[in-house]
Write a protein that holds these residues in place. Structure first.
Motif, mmCIF file in Angstrom:
data_model
loop_
_atom_site.group_PDB
_atom_site.id
_atom_site.type_symbol
_atom_site.label_atom_id
_atom_site.label_comp_id
_atom_site.label_asym_id
_atom_site.label_seq_id
_atom_site.Cartn_x
_atom_site.Cartn_y
_atom_site.Cartn_z
ATOM 1 N N ILE A 1 0.861 -1.229 0.002
ATOM 2 C CA ILE A 1 -0.277 -0.111 -0.120
ATOM 3 C C ILE A 1 0.783 1.364 0.159
ATOM 4 N N MET A 2 2.086 1.217 0.746
ATOM 5 C CA MET A 2 2.614 2.450 0.836
ATOM 6 C C MET A 2 3.550 2.436 -0.470
ATOM 7 N N ILE A 3 3.924 1.509 -1.076
ATOM 8 C CA ILE A 3 4.618 1.554 -2.503
ATOM 9 C C ILE A 3 3.614 2.284 -3.385
ATOM 10 N N ASP A 4 2.393 2.021 -3.282
ATOM 11 C CA ASP A 4 1.205 2.413 -4.460
ATOM 12 C C ASP A 4 1.358 4.003 -4.049
ATOM 13 N N VAL A 5 1.158 4.377 -2.862
ATOM 14 C CA VAL A 5 0.996 5.755 -2.346
ATOM 15 C C VAL A 5 2.184 6.583 -2.904
ATOM 16 N N ALA A 6 3.643 6.070 -2.606
ATOM 17 C CA ALA A 6 4.704 6.521 -3.171
ATOM 18 C C ALA A 6 4.932 6.722 -4.627
ATOM 19 N N CYS A 7 4.300 5.864 -5.321
ATOM 20 C CA CYS A 7 3.987 5.924 -6.629
ATOM 21 C C CYS A 7 3.350 6.880 -7.080
ATOM 22 N N ALA A 8 2.103 6.988 -6.459
ATOM 23 C CA ALA A 8 1.245 8.079 -6.797
ATOM 24 C C ALA A 8 1.933 9.546 -6.645
ATOM 25 N N LEU A 9 2.686 9.737 -5.635
ATOM 26 C CA LEU A 9 3.495 11.008 -5.264
ATOM 27 C C LEU A 9 4.496 11.120 -6.172
ATOM 28 N N GLU A 10 5.209 10.248 -6.611
ATOM 29 C CA GLU A 10 6.435 10.292 -7.335
ATOM 30 C C GLU A 10 5.849 10.836 -8.713
ATOM 31 N N TYR A 11 4.443 10.342 -9.099
ATOM 32 C CA TYR A 11 3.875 10.688 -10.376
ATOM 33 C C TYR A 11 3.515 12.371 -10.209
ATOM 34 N N LEU A 12 2.880 12.654 -9.272
ATOM 35 C CA LEU A 12 2.491 13.944 -9.060
ATOM 36 C C LEU A 12 3.840 15.116 -9.014
ATOM 37 N N HIS A 13 4.738 14.481 -8.471
ATOM 38 C CA HIS A 13 5.931 15.417 -8.329
ATOM 39 C C HIS A 13 6.620 15.646 -9.511
ATOM 40 N N TYR A 14 6.921 14.451 -10.141
ATOM 41 C CA TYR A 14 7.768 14.153 -11.387
ATOM 42 C C TYR A 14 7.354 13.958 -12.821
ATOM 43 N N GLY A 15 5.959 13.513 -12.777
ATOM 44 C CA GLY A 15 5.513 12.918 -14.085
ATOM 45 C C GLY A 15 4.477 13.658 -14.590
ATOM 46 N N TYR A 16 4.158 14.907 -14.136
ATOM 47 C CA TYR A 16 3.261 15.700 -14.765
ATOM 48 C C TYR A 16 4.052 17.003 -15.371
ATOM 49 N N SER A 17 3.613 17.853 -16.348
ATOM 50 C CA SER A 17 4.017 18.719 -16.875
ATOM 51 C C SER A 17 4.702 19.920 -15.865
ATOM 52 N N THR A 18 3.655 20.210 -14.814
ATOM 53 C CA THR A 18 4.286 20.928 -13.454
ATOM 54 C C THR A 18 4.123 20.029 -12.390
ATOM 55 N N PRO A 19 5.021 20.314 -11.285
ATOM 56 C CA PRO A 19 4.829 19.596 -10.100
ATOM 57 C C PRO A 19 3.305 19.859 -9.321
ATOM 58 N N ILE A 20 2.930 18.864 -8.811
ATOM 59 C CA ILE A 20 1.581 19.019 -7.926
ATOM 60 C C ILE A 20 1.936 18.569 -6.504
ATOM 61 N N VAL A 21 1.662 19.351 -5.544
ATOM 62 C CA VAL A 21 1.793 18.879 -4.104
ATOM 63 C C VAL A 21 0.329 18.682 -3.547
ATOM 64 N N HIS A 22 0.086 17.586 -2.973
ATOM 65 C CA HIS A 22 -1.163 17.241 -2.419
ATOM 66 C C HIS A 22 -1.468 18.019 -1.442
ATOM 67 N N CYS A 23 -0.804 18.077 -0.508
ATOM 68 C CA CYS A 23 -0.925 18.974 0.715
ATOM 69 C C CYS A 23 -1.672 18.322 1.728
ATOM 70 N N ASP A 24 -2.400 17.238 1.696
ATOM 71 C CA ASP A 24 -3.217 16.591 2.894
ATOM 72 C C ASP A 24 -3.121 15.284 2.695
#
Length: 345
Positions: free
Chosen positions: A160-183
């Protein structure tokens, strides 16, 4: 005389027709409340009316309520086509609820990742706003951590924590601009029928502009999970998500919330874990995960020690000293390998 009378009758008739039309148009608009289709799901043109949503959730019944957040409540519903969905209804009387809806639409419109909660469509008008989300039958990670009816073993927690880490890796590095979840917190991690984790609730997420490494905000996430610089200065960066991730990693394997009575004054999850390293790990880990007499005890203990060390490296006071999510994903997969050996991707 008759000409004047007919003229007056004609004018009155026109006025009545105009009023009737205005009333009918207004009623039609209020009745339809049809969502804006926002291409969340490529190739899908699902359109859902307010009345279908109301029927699907049994009038937003308490029995259909899945949970409530800062800006809205989430209900389980079944659409006319038989599809089970989660309906997030925004509480528009709350400050920033409109902004939260707009942010979630903006963030999720273009994101595609297996570990992000998929938005199927929206239903929106000036008086009502809702997101129609993919339904997650296994509920939230928080439910699995704190309900006596559910148990996660070490491997399930790591996956589960690998899944969450992969989601955050995508948000931070996989999109055109970094996205911070914040919550980031366990209630915002949802599990599908295969217990694959999906990150949800982007209501206070921040999109960093081109060339920006941080932004400032007055909207705070959940106390206990927010990074020091975020809580004190409103400074938001991808490292804030890393800090929250570290706190959540501790929580998953100790089953102790940051808001627990155990933590007060100078004692917080990080100091508690740090003071227990490396010899007192068995005393702080959830007792259901580590039993002295069980098989592979030494291997599990080493694995849990590595997880707590990783959590500490994610949650340092200084943002610059924290790991990034790419490094976290690699570290977690190595820990899983220690426990289990190689796993097919």
């Amino acid at each position: 005389m008759f000409r004047v009378l007919f003229s007056l009758l004609g004018i009155i008739a026109l006025i009545l027709i105009a009023v009737a039309l205005a009333y009918a148009i207004g009623r039609y608009r209020r009745k339809k409340l049809v969502e804006k289709t926002l291409d969340f799901d490529p190739g899908t043109a699902l359109r859902v009316s307010y009345y279908e949503l109301r029927q699907a959730t049994e009038g937003y019944s308490e029995s259909c309520l899945l949970g409530a957040g800062s800006f809205g409540s989430v209900y389980r519903g079944t659409l006319n086509n038989g599809r089970d969905v989660a309906v997030k209804v925004f509480h528009l009387h709350l400050q920033n609820a409109f902004k939260s809806f707009d942010v979630e639409c903006e963030v999720l419109r273009n994101l595609r990742h297996r570990n992000l909660c998929k938005v199927i469509s929206t239903c929106s008008n000036p008086d009502f706003k809702a997101l129609i989300l993919e339904y997650m039958p296994n509920g939230s990670l928080e439910k699995w951590l704190y309900s006596d009816n559910y148990i996660l073993d070490i491997l399930q927690g790591i996956n589960i924590m690998i899944d969450v880490a992969c989601a955050l890796e995508y948000l931070h590095y996989g999109y055109s601009t970094p996205i911070v979840h914040c919550d980031l917190k366990p209630s915002n991690v949802l599990l599908d029928e295969d217990s694959v984790a999906h990150l949800s609730d982007f209501g206070i997420a921040k999109l960093l502009g081109e060339g920006e490494s941080n932004a400032f905000t007055t909207t705070l996430g959940t106390m206990g999970y927010i990074a020091p610089e975020y809580g004190l200065e409103g400074s938001v960066s991808t490292r804030c998500d890393v800090y929250s991730y570290g706190i959540m990693l501790m929580e998953v394997f100790t089953r102790k919330k940051p808001s627990s009575e155990k933590f007060s004054g100078d004692i917080n999850p990080r100091s508690w874990i740090n003071d227990s390293m490396p010899n007192a790990i068995p005393q702080i880990i959830d007792s259901k995960l580590l039993v002295l007499e069980e098989e592979h005890y030494a291997k599990k203990l080493k694995c849990l020690s590595s997880l707590m060390e990783l959590a500490l490296n994610c949650s340092t006071e200084s943002a610059n000293e924290r790991m990034n999510m790419k490094e976290v994903v690699v570290a977690l997969k190595k820990i899983r390998f220690q426990l289990l050996g190689p796993r097919p991707e």
